[in-house]
Design an enzyme around this catalytic site. Sequence first.
Site, short mmCIF file in Angstrom:
data_model
loop_
_atom_site.label_atom_id
_atom_site.label_comp_id
_atom_site.label_asym_id
_atom_site.label_seq_id
_atom_site.Cartn_x
_atom_site.Cartn_y
_atom_site.Cartn_z
N GLU A 174 0.83 -1.20 0.00
CA GLU A 174 0.00 0.00 0.00
C GLU A 174 0.87 1.25 0.00
OE1 GLU A 174 -2.59 -0.23 3.38
OE2 GLU A 174 -3.35 -2.19 2.78
N LYS A 204 1.97 4.65 1.72
CA LYS A 204 1.99 5.12 3.10
C LYS A 204 1.56 6.58 3.09
CE LYS A 204 4.74 4.91 7.31
NZ LYS A 204 4.43 6.23 7.83
N TYR A 263 -7.62 1.53 5.80
CA TYR A 263 -6.63 0.49 5.54
C TYR A 263 -6.55 -0.62 6.59
CZ TYR A 263 -3.78 3.85 8.23
OH TYR A 263 -3.33 4.72 9.17
N CYS A 267 29.41 29.00 26.15
CA CYS A 267 28.05 28.59 25.83
C CYS A 267 27.24 29.83 25.41
CB CYS A 267 27.40 27.94 27.06
SG CYS A 267 25.63 27.66 26.85
N CYS A 286 24.39 30.35 28.45
CA CYS A 286 24.70 30.73 29.83
C CYS A 286 26.09 31.36 29.96
CB CYS A 286 24.57 29.52 30.76
SG CYS A 286 25.85 28.28 30.49
N CYS A 343 28.76 22.51 26.69
CA CYS A 343 28.65 23.49 27.76
C CYS A 343 28.79 22.70 29.06
CB CYS A 343 27.30 24.18 27.69
SG CYS A 343 26.81 24.95 29.23
N CYS A 378 22.81 24.95 33.21
CA CYS A 378 22.55 25.81 32.04
C CYS A 378 21.08 25.74 31.66
CB CYS A 378 23.41 25.34 30.87
SG CYS A 378 22.99 26.10 29.30
#
Length: 664
Positions: A113, A115, A226, A406, A409, A424, A429
């Site tokens: 079938e 999808k 189906y 980072c 932070c 980080c 954070c």
Amino acid sequence: MVKDVKKQIRQLRGEIREHDYLYYVLNQPKISDHQYDKLFAELKELEQANPQFITPDSPTQRVSERPLEGFTSIRHSVPMLSMDNTYNAEELRAFDERVRKQLGSEDYDYVVELKIDGLAISLRYERGQLVTAATRGDGEVGDDVTANVRTIKAIPLVLFGDGKIPDVLEVRGEVYMPTTSFIELNRLRAEAGEPAFANPRNAAAGSLKLLDAKITAARNLSFFAYATGELSEPLAANHYQTLEKFKKLGLPVNPKIKRAKNIDEVINICLSWTERHSKLNYHIDGMVIKINRFDQRDVLGATGRAPRWCISYKFPAERAETIVESIDVQVGKSGILTPVANLTAVQLSGTAVKRASLHNFDELNRLNVGVGDTVVIEKAGEIIPQVIEVKAKAAVNVPFEVPTQCPICGSAVARDEEGVYIRCLNPDCLGQLKERLKYFAGRGQMDIEHLGDALIGQLVDTGLVRDLADLYKLKKSDLIGLDRMGEKSADNVIKAIRKSEKRALARIIAGLGIRHIGGQSAQILSEHFGTFPAFMAASEEELANIDQVGPTMARSIREYFNKQMDLLRELLKYLNPPPKTQRTDKLEGVTIVVTGTLENFTRQQAEQAIRQAGGKAPSSVSKKTDFVLAGKEAGSKLDKAQKLGVTVINEKQFLEMLVTKGEQ
Ligand code: IVH
């Protein structure tokens, strides 16, 4: 006179249903739109003059006048499972090998079938009338979307057929939005200054989750059936026949469905659709391959959340070209910094793509991607799009600096042991926390509806949530006052959080976001330990000894426990997963057929419990059946059991068998 009116109404309804069927299901209208509108107006007029004859199954009653207050839940009597995926011919052959091994020397065939990339839905017909429609939800419990589904003209409110319809017939299928309707909808939304839907699936899902069915009715959704869910009596012996029955009942079945005698035929069909699926007027993301015979499906059974008798074949990733507008650095749930490219929006596999992952800084260097470059992007399966290569460098080259702090932070970052990722190092954070929360609440994990990225951002920024367990301490009054948060929305969020308290253990384990532990490993761990406390108490040695877990995962889990035991204890106070029966041999060699409505199990759950205890749970009664477990309103299977002299047991006796030995 009155009798004549009633008859006339009945006749008009019949005619309109027939024309709906010809138009929406068969795509072969026999009359003009104008003629149809005339019939409809005639019926409406007659009904208005004689309101005592209006019934909910009338074609005039598809759209309800009053909007809903909210969606209630419906528990699926037979769970709606998901499917395992394959991506190439080799994996399809491996699937076929597994099937062959399990079915022994028996012949078998497949149904192949399309999808459909929409939204799975379960329609419940009782005595031929549509009574409810539910979304898949988490597979066990979905949302009641009956009012909206009734507006979909391809879905009959009344089934055709001369009384030969099972009393209870659940039909499963996909609600989708045709591509042309999707494009038109987005055009209208742009005109109205509303945001566009990213793809037809989101548009279909959004349209089904509207409280006002009048808007859904205007969205031009459609449907393909189906599968079946609960059935009061069998409809057919195999899938292909079931689909043929569906058509006779007036249900839309995808016309491209094909039978295949062997895996070579399956592969040919899959490959041929890979080339031409973009020509269809609906989006498909692959093919679905199903074992045809139901008795063979029973033998194959299911693993975790997916049956062993079916598999999907996902089309290879599509590629597109676009331009990098800028490069951001994102912080992931375990602190990994990932460069992400912001792109000029481009359409890819039916989705508008604006961002793509660059994975890590080594990859960014290797690809030599910079702002202004033209790049090739690819989208594989559910995975977010990625940049594959640079097609053309920008005229002016802006070098990208690898971050030393980072971006969220400002803490120090470091390369991790493998030397690929930059992390980080700050465990507090807030960027990481937001990602952990997003992951925890995500669809594959705790599936907390209404808890979107924007809300998570606010919850963290306002300090309301400092860890996963804080989610469960939230009160409605905490939420009111946040951006775009009224009474109703706050209620919905709290309800969704409460609902998640009962999620299965596997989802909780997956949601913790432990390194190396994804959904599949979480499932294995949940099956092994059964309860949250048992999992929390596991030693590294015990973990490492579990089949398919091994030392790396065991170490990662223990490291997580060492750092997060307090959090786990907090979570334990709120989370209440249903107890899981562990695999035993209590019913080794015992065959039990389940029938009727049980109190503590759906039929599928009872069958799963039988298999987990080592027994067999076929769908039909024969001389080989040892017991028939009969719930309320058991029908023909019970009759057959009595005829064959098979011992009939009730639910209490069954529960006893699961804890004692499978003998009576
Ligand atoms: S059969 C046990 N048939 O695919 C699975 N599913 O990835 C029973 N889908 O949730 C589903 N087209 O929403 C089936 N022809 C088809 C399908 C189909 C699309 C969706 C369905 C399901 C998802 C699983």
